[in-house]
Design a protein around this motif. Sequence first.
Motif, PDB file in Angstrom:
ATOM      1  N   LEU A 120       0.835  -1.100  -0.052  1.00 13.68           N
ATOM      2  CA  LEU A 120      -0.038  -0.177  -0.083  1.00 13.68           C
ATOM      3  C   LEU A 120       0.767   1.129  -0.228  1.00 13.68           C
ATOM      4  O   LEU A 120       0.525   2.097  -0.830  1.00 13.68           O
ATOM      5  CB  LEU A 120      -0.889  -0.009   0.950  1.00 13.68           C
ATOM      6  CG  LEU A 120      -2.060  -1.023   1.078  1.00 13.68           C
ATOM      7  CD1 LEU A 120      -2.859  -1.135   2.347  1.00 13.68           C
ATOM      8  CD2 LEU A 120      -2.932  -0.804   0.146  1.00 13.68           C
ATOM      9  N   LEU A 121       1.871   1.249   0.838  1.00  9.80           N
ATOM     10  CA  LEU A 121       2.758   2.491   0.705  1.00  9.80           C
ATOM     11  C   LEU A 121       3.343   2.714  -0.415  1.00  9.80           C
ATOM     12  O   LEU A 121       3.668   3.682  -0.975  1.00  9.80           O
ATOM     13  CB  LEU A 121       3.683   2.253   1.999  1.00  9.80           C
ATOM     14  CG  LEU A 121       3.427   2.394   3.284  1.00  9.80           C
ATOM     15  CD1 LEU A 121       4.248   1.893   4.369  1.00  9.80           C
ATOM     16  CD2 LEU A 121       2.968   3.859   3.602  1.00  9.80           C
ATOM     17  N   ARG A 122       3.912   1.778  -1.228  1.00  5.41           N
ATOM     18  CA  ARG A 122       4.521   1.593  -2.561  1.00  5.41           C
ATOM     19  C   ARG A 122       3.557   2.181  -3.400  1.00  5.41           C
ATOM     20  O   ARG A 122       4.242   2.831  -4.361  1.00  5.41           O
ATOM     21  CB  ARG A 122       4.997   0.030  -3.060  1.00  5.41           C
ATOM     22  CG  ARG A 122       5.950   0.257  -4.334  1.00  5.41           C
ATOM     23  CD  ARG A 122       6.055  -1.287  -4.770  1.00  5.41           C
ATOM     24  NE  ARG A 122       6.285  -2.171  -3.661  1.00  5.41           N
ATOM     25  CZ  ARG A 122       5.595  -3.257  -3.502  1.00  5.41           C
ATOM     26  NH1 ARG A 122       4.418  -3.645  -4.309  1.00  5.41           N
ATOM     27  NH2 ARG A 122       5.716  -4.145  -2.397  1.00  5.41           N
ATOM     28  N   ALA A 123       2.240   1.949  -3.341  1.00  6.38           N
ATOM     29  CA  ALA A 123       1.358   2.825  -4.394  1.00  6.38           C
ATOM     30  C   ALA A 123       1.230   4.212  -4.191  1.00  6.38           C
ATOM     31  O   ALA A 123       0.756   4.822  -5.065  1.00  6.38           O
ATOM     32  CB  ALA A 123       0.025   1.894  -4.245  1.00  6.38           C
ATOM     33  N   GLY A 124       1.786   4.804  -2.915  1.00  7.10           N
ATOM     34  CA  GLY A 124       1.862   6.229  -2.942  1.00  7.10           C
ATOM     35  C   GLY A 124       0.683   6.921  -2.665  1.00  7.10           C
ATOM     36  O   GLY A 124       0.219   8.074  -3.408  1.00  7.10           O
ATOM     37  N   LYS A 128      -8.049  -5.486  -4.560  1.00  4.31           N
ATOM     38  CA  LYS A 128      -7.751  -6.426  -3.639  1.00  4.31           C
ATOM     39  C   LYS A 128      -7.182  -7.464  -4.394  1.00  4.31           C
ATOM     40  O   LYS A 128      -6.358  -8.578  -3.526  1.00  4.31           O
ATOM     41  CB  LYS A 128      -9.434  -7.047  -2.937  1.00  4.31           C
ATOM     42  CG  LYS A 128      -9.841  -6.031  -2.037  1.00  4.31           C
ATOM     43  CD  LYS A 128     -11.156  -6.894  -1.526  1.00  4.31           C
ATOM     44  CE  LYS A 128     -11.701  -5.982  -0.386  1.00  4.31           C
ATOM     45  NZ  LYS A 128     -12.799  -6.559   0.247  1.00  4.31           N
ATOM     46  N   ASP A 129      -7.442  -7.849  -5.755  1.00  2.39           N
ATOM     47  CA  ASP A 129      -6.803  -8.636  -6.470  1.00  2.39           C
ATOM     48  C   ASP A 129      -5.422  -8.451  -6.650  1.00  2.39           C
ATOM     49  O   ASP A 129      -4.441  -9.315  -6.500  1.00  2.39           O
ATOM     50  CB  ASP A 129      -7.393  -8.609  -8.062  1.00  2.39           C
ATOM     51  CG  ASP A 129      -8.759  -9.316  -7.912  1.00  2.39           C
ATOM     52  OD1 ASP A 129      -9.101 -10.103  -6.763  1.00  2.39           O
ATOM     53  OD2 ASP A 129      -9.521  -9.016  -8.858  1.00  2.39           O
ATOM     54  N   ASP A 130      -4.912  -7.030  -6.956  1.00  4.01           N
ATOM     55  CA  ASP A 130      -3.515  -6.747  -7.016  1.00  4.01           C
ATOM     56  C   ASP A 130      -2.771  -6.962  -5.693  1.00  4.01           C
ATOM     57  O   ASP A 130      -1.701  -7.355  -5.485  1.00  4.01           O
ATOM     58  CB  ASP A 130      -3.209  -5.477  -7.575  1.00  4.01           C
ATOM     59  CG  ASP A 130      -3.641  -5.210  -8.961  1.00  4.01           C
ATOM     60  OD1 ASP A 130      -3.610  -6.127  -9.801  1.00  4.01           O
ATOM     61  OD2 ASP A 130      -3.733  -4.415  -9.443  1.00  4.01           O
ATOM     62  N   LEU A 131      -3.452  -6.610  -4.553  1.00  5.36           N
ATOM     63  CA  LEU A 131      -2.905  -6.515  -3.290  1.00  5.36           C
ATOM     64  C   LEU A 131      -2.722  -7.938  -2.739  1.00  5.36           C
ATOM     65  O   LEU A 131      -1.638  -8.116  -2.168  1.00  5.36           O
ATOM     66  CB  LEU A 131      -3.748  -6.078  -2.383  1.00  5.36           C
ATOM     67  CG  LEU A 131      -3.046  -5.355  -0.863  1.00  5.36           C
ATOM     68  CD1 LEU A 131      -1.968  -4.782  -1.037  1.00  5.36           C
ATOM     69  CD2 LEU A 131      -4.234  -4.893  -0.123  1.00  5.36           C
ATOM     70  N   SER A 132      -3.529  -8.859  -3.051  1.00  8.16           N
ATOM     71  CA  SER A 132      -3.520 -10.261  -2.775  1.00  8.16           C
ATOM     72  C   SER A 132      -2.109 -10.972  -3.505  1.00  8.16           C
ATOM     73  O   SER A 132      -1.438 -11.779  -2.997  1.00  8.16           O
ATOM     74  CB  SER A 132      -4.610 -11.258  -3.226  1.00  8.16           C
ATOM     75  OG  SER A 132      -4.390 -12.502  -2.858  1.00  8.16           O
ATOM     76  N   ASP A 189      -8.950  -8.299   4.116  1.00  3.99           N
ATOM     77  CA  ASP A 189      -9.771  -7.700   4.932  1.00  3.99           C
ATOM     78  C   ASP A 189      -9.401  -7.894   6.384  1.00  3.99           C
ATOM     79  O   ASP A 189      -9.404  -6.905   7.207  1.00  3.99           O
ATOM     80  CB  ASP A 189     -11.296  -8.077   4.782  1.00  3.99           C
ATOM     81  CG  ASP A 189     -11.741  -7.692   3.353  1.00  3.99           C
ATOM     82  OD1 ASP A 189     -11.364  -6.890   3.064  1.00  3.99           O
ATOM     83  OD2 ASP A 189     -12.433  -8.707   2.969  1.00  3.99           O
ATOM     84  N   VAL A 190      -9.062  -9.265   6.874  1.00  2.00           N
ATOM     85  CA  VAL A 190      -8.580  -9.372   8.201  1.00  2.00           C
ATOM     86  C   VAL A 190      -7.335  -8.962   8.347  1.00  2.00           C
ATOM     87  O   VAL A 190      -6.997  -8.056   9.439  1.00  2.00           O
ATOM     88  CB  VAL A 190      -8.650 -11.007   8.421  1.00  2.00           C
ATOM     89  CG1 VAL A 190      -7.962 -11.257   9.853  1.00  2.00           C
ATOM     90  CG2 VAL A 190      -9.930 -11.514   8.629  1.00  2.00           C
ATOM     91  N   HIS A 191      -6.340  -9.145   7.440  1.00  2.00           N
ATOM     92  CA  HIS A 191      -5.065  -8.538   7.806  1.00  2.00           C
ATOM     93  C   HIS A 191      -4.905  -6.964   7.672  1.00  2.00           C
ATOM     94  O   HIS A 191      -4.261  -6.459   8.623  1.00  2.00           O
ATOM     95  CB  HIS A 191      -4.086  -8.701   6.514  1.00  2.00           C
ATOM     96  CG  HIS A 191      -3.894 -10.228   6.534  1.00  2.00           C
ATOM     97  ND1 HIS A 191      -3.153 -10.990   7.426  1.00  2.00           N
ATOM     98  CD2 HIS A 191      -3.542 -11.162   5.347  1.00  2.00           C
ATOM     99  CE1 HIS A 191      -3.121 -12.139   7.210  1.00  2.00           C
ATOM    100  NE2 HIS A 191      -3.074 -12.512   5.902  1.00  2.00           N
ATOM    101  N   ILE A 192      -5.780  -6.434   6.835  1.00  2.00           N
ATOM    102  CA  ILE A 192      -5.790  -4.850   7.087  1.00  2.00           C
ATOM    103  C   ILE A 192      -6.672  -4.473   8.184  1.00  2.00           C
ATOM    104  O   ILE A 192      -6.008  -3.517   9.176  1.00  2.00           O
ATOM    105  CB  ILE A 192      -7.064  -4.396   5.842  1.00  2.00           C
ATOM    106  CG1 ILE A 192      -6.427  -4.576   4.541  1.00  2.00           C
ATOM    107  CG2 ILE A 192      -7.283  -2.893   6.138  1.00  2.00           C
ATOM    108  CD1 ILE A 192      -4.989  -3.277   4.180  1.00  2.00           C
ATOM    109  N   VAL A 237     -13.587  -1.746  -4.390  1.00  2.00           N
ATOM    110  CA  VAL A 237     -12.138  -1.899  -5.357  1.00  2.00           C
ATOM    111  C   VAL A 237     -11.087  -2.426  -4.530  1.00  2.00           C
ATOM    112  O   VAL A 237     -10.654  -3.220  -4.798  1.00  2.00           O
ATOM    113  CB  VAL A 237     -11.965  -0.349  -5.448  1.00  2.00           C
ATOM    114  CG1 VAL A 237     -10.700  -0.405  -6.791  1.00  2.00           C
ATOM    115  CG2 VAL A 237     -13.100   0.095  -6.454  1.00  2.00           C
ATOM    116  N   GLY A 238     -10.837  -1.621  -3.473  1.00  2.00           N
ATOM    117  CA  GLY A 238      -9.491  -1.951  -2.584  1.00  2.00           C
ATOM    118  C   GLY A 238      -9.269  -1.247  -1.405  1.00  2.00           C
ATOM    119  O   GLY A 238     -10.187  -0.634  -0.864  1.00  2.00           O
TER     120      GLY A 238
END
Length: 230
Positions: free
Chosen positions: A166-170, A176-180, A196-199, A222-223
């Motif tokens: 998430l930080l890399r995305a600035g 969610k698909d990309d984050l996974s 969702d649980v990790h967040i 979306v995410g």
Amino acid sequence: MRLRLLLVDDDAGLCEMLGTYLQAEGFAATAVGDGRAGVAAALSGHYDAVILDIMMPSLNGLDALREIRRHSDIPVIMLTARGDNLDRVVGLEMGADDYVPKPYDPRELVARVRAVLRRQPVIRNAARPQQYAVRGLVLTPGTRKVLWRGVQVDLTASEFNVLEALLRAGGAVVSKDDLSLQALGRRREPYDRSLDVHISNIRQKLQGSDGAAFGIETVRGVGYRIAGAG
């Protein structure tokens, strides 16, 4: 040097079969047959990751996970009964890095273990800065340390990867698909609540006693994105 895995499961036959498979895949695997012995072994410092069954004698897998998380952030993959979503969610909330439903394909388990152990994100082309610093949060990829308002925060391997992605995305929204794919090393399955649980866990850990919290925004449908990071 082979990565060392600890198998905590009272099914001796399954452990023998899985241990043989893991050896063939390049891991060094040791099996322990009950929860209390599994906790002691996990905290010994001799292993790189733990594969932990939920249903265990003397100390069940969730209680064993609780004990492990009191003292260590070693990666833990839970083995859960197929269809038992409650155990999966509770395990993730308690700090498990991932789960695999039983019965499972050993190839899937190995893929999940490798994804959890992977210290570099799946997408490696983007340069990784020495440090991310956003609104009181400092994340250092090289040492995998996180400071929130000057205090070190203990994140699991998966939580760290999610936060770094998430930080890399600035400040941009990460689906969610990309984050996974980036953080967990696998495609997101339908109705998979792992992210969702990790967040949720990250949000709880990045909240001060005065109620001030580091902002991770949910973009409905979306995410997620880091608030104020752009």
